[in-house]
Scaffold this motif. Structure first.
Motif, short mmCIF file in Angstrom:
data_model
loop_
_atom_site.label_atom_id
_atom_site.label_comp_id
_atom_site.label_asym_id
_atom_site.label_seq_id
_atom_site.Cartn_x
_atom_site.Cartn_y
_atom_site.Cartn_z
N GLU A 14 0.47 -0.67 -0.39
CA GLU A 14 -0.13 -0.16 -0.12
C GLU A 14 0.96 1.35 0.41
OE1 GLU A 14 -4.05 1.55 2.31
OE2 GLU A 14 -2.16 0.70 4.18
N LEU A 19 -3.82 5.24 1.07
CA LEU A 19 -4.15 5.15 2.16
C LEU A 19 -5.20 6.83 2.37
CD1 LEU A 19 -4.42 4.36 4.96
CD2 LEU A 19 -2.89 5.35 5.74
N ASN A 22 -7.88 7.21 -0.11
CA ASN A 22 -9.82 5.74 0.65
C ASN A 22 -10.42 6.34 1.31
OD1 ASN A 22 -11.14 3.42 1.62
ND2 ASN A 22 -9.42 2.34 2.38
N SER A 23 -11.35 6.57 0.48
CA SER A 23 -13.42 6.85 1.10
C SER A 23 -13.79 6.30 1.52
CB SER A 23 -13.60 6.83 -0.68
OG SER A 23 -14.06 5.99 -0.72
N GLY A 24 -13.22 5.18 2.22
CA GLY A 24 -13.34 4.25 3.83
C GLY A 24 -12.92 5.06 4.74
N SER A 25 -11.82 5.85 5.19
CA SER A 25 -10.40 6.04 6.05
C SER A 25 -11.10 7.40 6.29
CB SER A 25 -8.98 6.07 5.59
OG SER A 25 -8.97 4.35 4.93
N GLN A 26 -11.48 7.40 7.60
CA GLN A 26 -11.82 8.80 7.94
C GLN A 26 -10.73 9.05 8.73
OE1 GLN A 26 -15.90 10.53 9.44
NE2 GLN A 26 -16.96 9.00 7.87
N PHE A 27 -10.46 8.28 9.38
CA PHE A 27 -8.79 8.42 10.37
C PHE A 27 -8.04 7.45 9.63
CE2 PHE A 27 -12.38 10.68 12.35
CZ PHE A 27 -11.97 12.03 13.43
N ILE A 28 -6.72 7.83 10.27
CA ILE A 28 -5.73 7.09 9.74
C ILE A 28 -4.75 7.65 10.81
CG2 ILE A 28 -5.66 6.98 7.12
CD1 ILE A 28 -3.44 9.38 7.16
N PHE A 40 -4.37 9.41 16.09
CA PHE A 40 -5.38 9.75 14.87
C PHE A 40 -5.28 10.50 14.24
CE2 PHE A 40 -5.72 6.52 17.78
CZ PHE A 40 -5.36 5.51 16.81
N ARG A 42 -7.23 13.14 10.88
CA ARG A 42 -8.32 13.01 10.32
C ARG A 42 -8.54 13.32 8.63
NH1 ARG A 42 -14.85 14.61 11.24
NH2 ARG A 42 -15.26 14.42 9.53
N CYS A 43 -8.22 12.76 7.75
CA CYS A 43 -7.87 12.72 6.53
C CYS A 43 -8.07 14.61 6.08
CB CYS A 43 -8.72 11.81 5.60
SG CYS A 43 -7.23 10.16 5.71
#
Length: 131
Positions: A14, A19, A22-28, A40, A42-43
């Motif tokens: 990846e 990362l 990725n529309s499913g990731s609000q926080f990384i 964490f 927020r994208c």
């Protein structure tokens, strides 16, 4: 940042762009290098992230000539960066504005040995530069 060993859509691990886009990731999750604390992020609040260019290869078909634009990107907070935006789109939709409007949330801007992944929500304007 924590990246997976495999990614859908391409061979290898990846990438940071995978990362962030990725529309499913609000926080990384990320580890603060100075304090070693887990954070964490927020994208949508992340304006840009830089990574070594070899870690974000521009995957372009070797038989296709990409469109390239040398640009200055101004962020809403006043930061400026200069670099190269490269993409491949059908000729009828190959203007820079077409790319910016259709690109994923984080667009890659090549800055020499680094790639800046710029969040389009934080861009005030993109100016093309003369070569």
């Amino acid at each position: 940042m924590f990246l997976a060993e495999a990614a859908p859509g391409h061979t290898g691990g990846e990438r940071l762009s995978d990362l962030l886009n990725n529309s499913g990731s609000q926080f990384i999750p990320a580890v603060d290098a100075e304090t070693d604390a887990m954070t964490f992020v927020r994208c949508e609040n992340l304006a840009l992230a830089r990574v070594a260019a070899e870690l974000e290869p521009n995957v372009v078909d070797q038989f296709t000539i990409p469109t390239e634009h040398e640009v200055e990107v101004r962020l809403v907070d006043g930061q400026k960066l200069r670099g190269l935006i490269t993409y491949v789109l059908p000729e009828a939709h190959s203007r820079l504005t077409d790319y910016l409007n259709s690109a994923p949330p984080f667009i890659p801007v090549l800055e020499g040995e680094k790639v800046a992944l710029v969040n389009k929500r934080h861009v005030a304007y993109v100016e093309t530069l003369r070569r």
